[in-house]
Write an enzyme that holds these catalytic residues in place. Structure first.
Site, PDB file in Angstrom:
ATOM      1  CG  HIS A   1      -3.125   3.850   1.727  1.00 40.48           C
ATOM      2  ND1 HIS A   1      -3.625   3.396   0.533  1.00 40.48           N
ATOM      3  CD2 HIS A   1      -3.148   2.792   2.578  1.00 40.48           C
ATOM      4  CE1 HIS A   1      -3.929   2.112   0.653  1.00 40.48           C
ATOM      5  NE2 HIS A   1      -3.661   1.718   1.888  1.00 40.48           N
TER       6      HIS A   1
ATOM      7  CB  CYS B   1      -0.954   0.006   1.196  1.00 40.82           C
ATOM      8  SG  CYS B   1      -2.182  -1.297   1.096  1.00 40.82           S
TER       9      CYS B   1
ATOM     10  CG  ASN C   1      -6.759  -0.417   0.901  1.00 41.92           C
ATOM     11  OD1 ASN C   1      -5.970  -0.102   0.003  1.00 41.92           O
ATOM     12  ND2 ASN C   1      -6.363  -0.733   2.120  1.00 41.92           N
TER      13      ASN C   1
HETATM   14  O1  UT7 Z   1      -4.049  -0.883   3.519  1.00 38.83           O
HETATM   15  C1  UT7 Z   1      -3.113  -0.972   4.517  1.00 38.83           C
HETATM   16  C2  UT7 Z   1      -3.303  -1.956   5.579  1.00 38.83           C
HETATM   17  N1  UT7 Z   1      -4.612  -2.247   5.994  1.00 38.83           N
HETATM   18  C3  UT7 Z   1      -5.313  -1.480   6.859  1.00 38.83           C
HETATM   19  O2  UT7 Z   1      -4.886  -0.392   7.220  1.00 38.83           O
HETATM   20  C4  UT7 Z   1      -6.587  -2.029   7.419  1.00 38.83           C
HETATM   21  C5  UT7 Z   1      -6.630  -1.912   8.909  1.00 38.83           C
HETATM   22  N2  UT7 Z   1      -7.768  -2.536   9.557  1.00 38.83           N
HETATM   23  C6  UT7 Z   1      -9.052  -2.159   9.345  1.00 38.83           C
HETATM   24  O3  UT7 Z   1      -9.358  -1.348   8.504  1.00 38.83           O
HETATM   25  C7  UT7 Z   1     -10.094  -2.750  10.265  1.00 38.83           C
HETATM   26  O4  UT7 Z   1      -9.454  -3.498  11.257  1.00 38.83           O
HETATM   27  C8  UT7 Z   1     -11.172  -3.618   9.554  1.00 38.83           C
HETATM   28  C9  UT7 Z   1     -12.095  -2.738   8.747  1.00 38.83           C
HETATM   29  C10 UT7 Z   1     -10.513  -4.646   8.657  1.00 38.83           C
HETATM   30  C11 UT7 Z   1     -12.012  -4.342  10.604  1.00 38.83           C
HETATM   31  O5  UT7 Z   1     -12.626  -3.388  11.465  1.00 38.83           O
HETATM   32  P1  UT7 Z   1     -12.489  -3.508  13.050  1.00 38.83           P
HETATM   33  O6  UT7 Z   1     -13.285  -2.425  13.618  1.00 38.83           O
HETATM   34  O7  UT7 Z   1     -11.028  -3.565  13.393  1.00 38.83           O
HETATM   35  O8  UT7 Z   1     -13.211  -4.862  13.334  1.00 38.83           O
HETATM   36  P2  UT7 Z   1     -12.671  -6.141  14.135  1.00 38.83           P
HETATM   37  O9  UT7 Z   1     -11.823  -6.975  13.237  1.00 38.83           O
HETATM   38  O10 UT7 Z   1     -12.088  -5.695  15.430  1.00 38.83           O
HETATM   39  O11 UT7 Z   1     -14.029  -6.882  14.425  1.00 38.83           O
HETATM   40  C12 UT7 Z   1     -15.035  -6.303  15.271  1.00 38.83           C
HETATM   41  C13 UT7 Z   1     -16.276  -7.166  15.223  1.00 38.83           C
HETATM   42  C14 UT7 Z   1     -15.970  -8.651  15.426  1.00 38.83           C
HETATM   43  O12 UT7 Z   1     -17.055  -9.214  16.115  1.00 38.83           O
HETATM   44  P3  UT7 Z   1     -16.942  -9.506  17.692  1.00 38.83           P
HETATM   45  O13 UT7 Z   1     -15.763 -10.407  17.873  1.00 38.83           O
HETATM   46  O14 UT7 Z   1     -16.758  -8.153  18.340  1.00 38.83           O
HETATM   47  O15 UT7 Z   1     -18.269 -10.144  17.998  1.00 38.83           O
HETATM   48  C15 UT7 Z   1     -15.935  -9.182  14.006  1.00 38.83           C
HETATM   49  O16 UT7 Z   1     -16.267 -10.555  13.965  1.00 38.83           O
HETATM   50  O17 UT7 Z   1     -16.878  -7.053  13.922  1.00 38.83           O
HETATM   51  C16 UT7 Z   1     -17.002  -8.356  13.344  1.00 38.83           C
HETATM   52  N3  UT7 Z   1     -16.787  -8.229  11.899  1.00 38.83           N
HETATM   53  C17 UT7 Z   1     -17.803  -7.957  11.056  1.00 38.83           C
HETATM   54  N4  UT7 Z   1     -19.111  -7.741  11.240  1.00 38.83           N
HETATM   55  C18 UT7 Z   1     -19.856  -7.463  10.151  1.00 38.83           C
HETATM   56  C19 UT7 Z   1     -15.655  -8.345  11.211  1.00 38.83           C
HETATM   57  N5  UT7 Z   1     -15.871  -8.135   9.899  1.00 38.83           N
HETATM   58  C20 UT7 Z   1     -17.204  -7.904   9.780  1.00 38.83           C
HETATM   59  C21 UT7 Z   1     -18.038  -7.617   8.672  1.00 38.83           C
HETATM   60  N6  UT7 Z   1     -19.359  -7.408   8.920  1.00 38.83           N
HETATM   61  N7  UT7 Z   1     -17.569  -7.528   7.410  1.00 38.83           N
END
Ligand code: UT7
Length: 318
Positions: free
Chosen positions: A245, A113, A275
């Site tokens: 980015h 990225c 992204n």
């Molecule tokens: O491009 C360069 C590198 N990449 C990045 O910079 C990306 C960095 N990370 C992110 O953008 C975020 O971490 C994500 C968008 C990928 C995920 O968001 P988050 O707020 O960090 O979610 P999480 O992984 O902490 O998950 C929170 C909750 C979980 O449920 P529980 O365990 O709290 O019950 C996940 O299972 O959200 C759940 N979850 C979803 N729910 C609905 C994870 N993905 C989804 C989804 N829809 N697509």
């Protein structure tokens, strides 16, 4: 003393769309969750047979037109990509052939990225060193090809697209400074494991520990912003635009807050394309130049963080 300056921008998004509503039918998610947590509404997806160099070609032609140049005027072609058309030739060489020119050096650069910032810094060095007058710098990706559409934790992020700039020799900067970093110790947090040398070309989907990557990204971008401002002895208030980015709106908001910048001065395009890794900064830049938000003479900061980990920033006078 010679410097480099951006003299043209271009961008291209393939026609196919993948909306949050489409994803609702594929995985356990909702439009509301995706938009709240990422800021994304829709991604563009390359058609079958449409490759990274095809996307790059559209963006490159636009950038050449904007700069008033022909492909034959280029002294170098640089493509930042993680999703090359094939193992070799490089996507840059394939793009060169599609542009109908030959002779000038053309090569790919892989910093995931952060790839566009790394490529911009490389082109800047060749121009400052006097070896090149006009360099085509492209960020282009077909990330849909390496996305696991059963992994709801990250498939919601990625999209396809290409952005390009022409960097040309100038008496005044232009690119004022670039700042590049990497730390290879965190592979397990963000990777595509497969590769030819590992003799494993089956495992070619993105794996990401999203929450951990998010935390590192926010902290690291804080530091690179400080480094860039301190190196140039300028204050936050002198910046006209942040062109970040486009990874996650919450990461972008955190950087804007750090810079005490209103979101009105931050170029956000990720809602319309997700992204797109190395393509995201030049795509955002192109949109804001073409719609007249970014004007000649304004000071912009670009920054990126990605797999590797890699991170970087560039301070640019447009
Ligand atoms: O491009 C360069 C590198 N990449 C990045 O910079 C990306 C960095 N990370 C992110 O953008 C975020 O971490 C994500 C968008 C990928 C995920 O968001 P988050 O707020 O960090 O979610 P999480 O992984 O902490 O998950 C929170 C909750 C979980 O449920 P529980 O365990 O709290 O019950 C996940 O299972 O959200 C759940 N979850 C979803 N729910 C609905 C994870 N993905 C989804 C989804 N829809 N697509």
């Amino acid at each position: 003393m010679s410097f480099s300056r951006i003299t043209g921008t271009g961008g291209y998004l393939p026609e196919g769309l993948l909306t949050n509503a489409d994803l609702e039918k594929m995985i356990d998610t909702t439009d509301e969750w995706i938009f709240d947590r990422t800021g994304i509404r829709v991604r563009h997806i390359a058609a079958p047979g449409e490759t990274t160099s095809d996307l790059a070609l559209h963006a490159s032609r636009q950038a050449l037109d904007a700069a008033g140049l022909r492909a034959a005027d280029l002294d170098m072609i640089l493509v930042a990509t993680t999703t090359p058309d094939q193992i070799f030739p490089s996507t840059a060489c394939l793009l060169q052939a599609k542009l109908g020119v030959g002779g000038c050096p053309a090569f790919d650069l892989q910093a995931v990225c952060s790839g566009f910032v790394f490529a911009l810094a490389t082109a800047d060095q060749f121009i400052r060193g006097g070896q090149c007058r006009h360099v085509l710098v492209v960020g282009a990706e077909t990330l849909s090809r390496i996305t696991d559409y059963t992994d709801r934790g990250n498939c919601i992020l990625w999209g396809d697209g290409a952005g390009a700039v022409i960097l040309s020799r100038s008496d005044e900067p232009g690119v004022i400074s670039t700042h590049l970093h990497a730390d290879g110790a965190h592979r397990a947090l963000l990777e595509v494991p497969g590769g030819v040398s590992r003799n494993d070309v089956a495992d070619t989907k993105i794996r990401m520990e999203g929450r951990a990557v998010f935390r590192v990204a926010v902290n690291t971008l804080d530091q690179i912003v400080d480094e860039t401002l301190a190196h140039n002895g300028i204050s936050k208030s002198e910046l006209d635009w942040l062109v970040p980015h486009q990874a996650n709106i919450r990461i972008i908001q955190a950087t804007a807050k750090k810079l005490a910048m209103s979101m009105d001065h931050v170029v956000v395009t990720m809602d319309t394309h997700g992204n797109t890794s190395a393509a995201s900064i030049p795509l955002a830049l192109d949109v804001a130049v073409r719609d007249g938000r970014i004007k000649p003479g304004e000071l912009i900061l670009t920054e990126a963080f990605g797999g590797g980990f890699t991170w970087g920033a560039a301070l640019i006078r447009m």
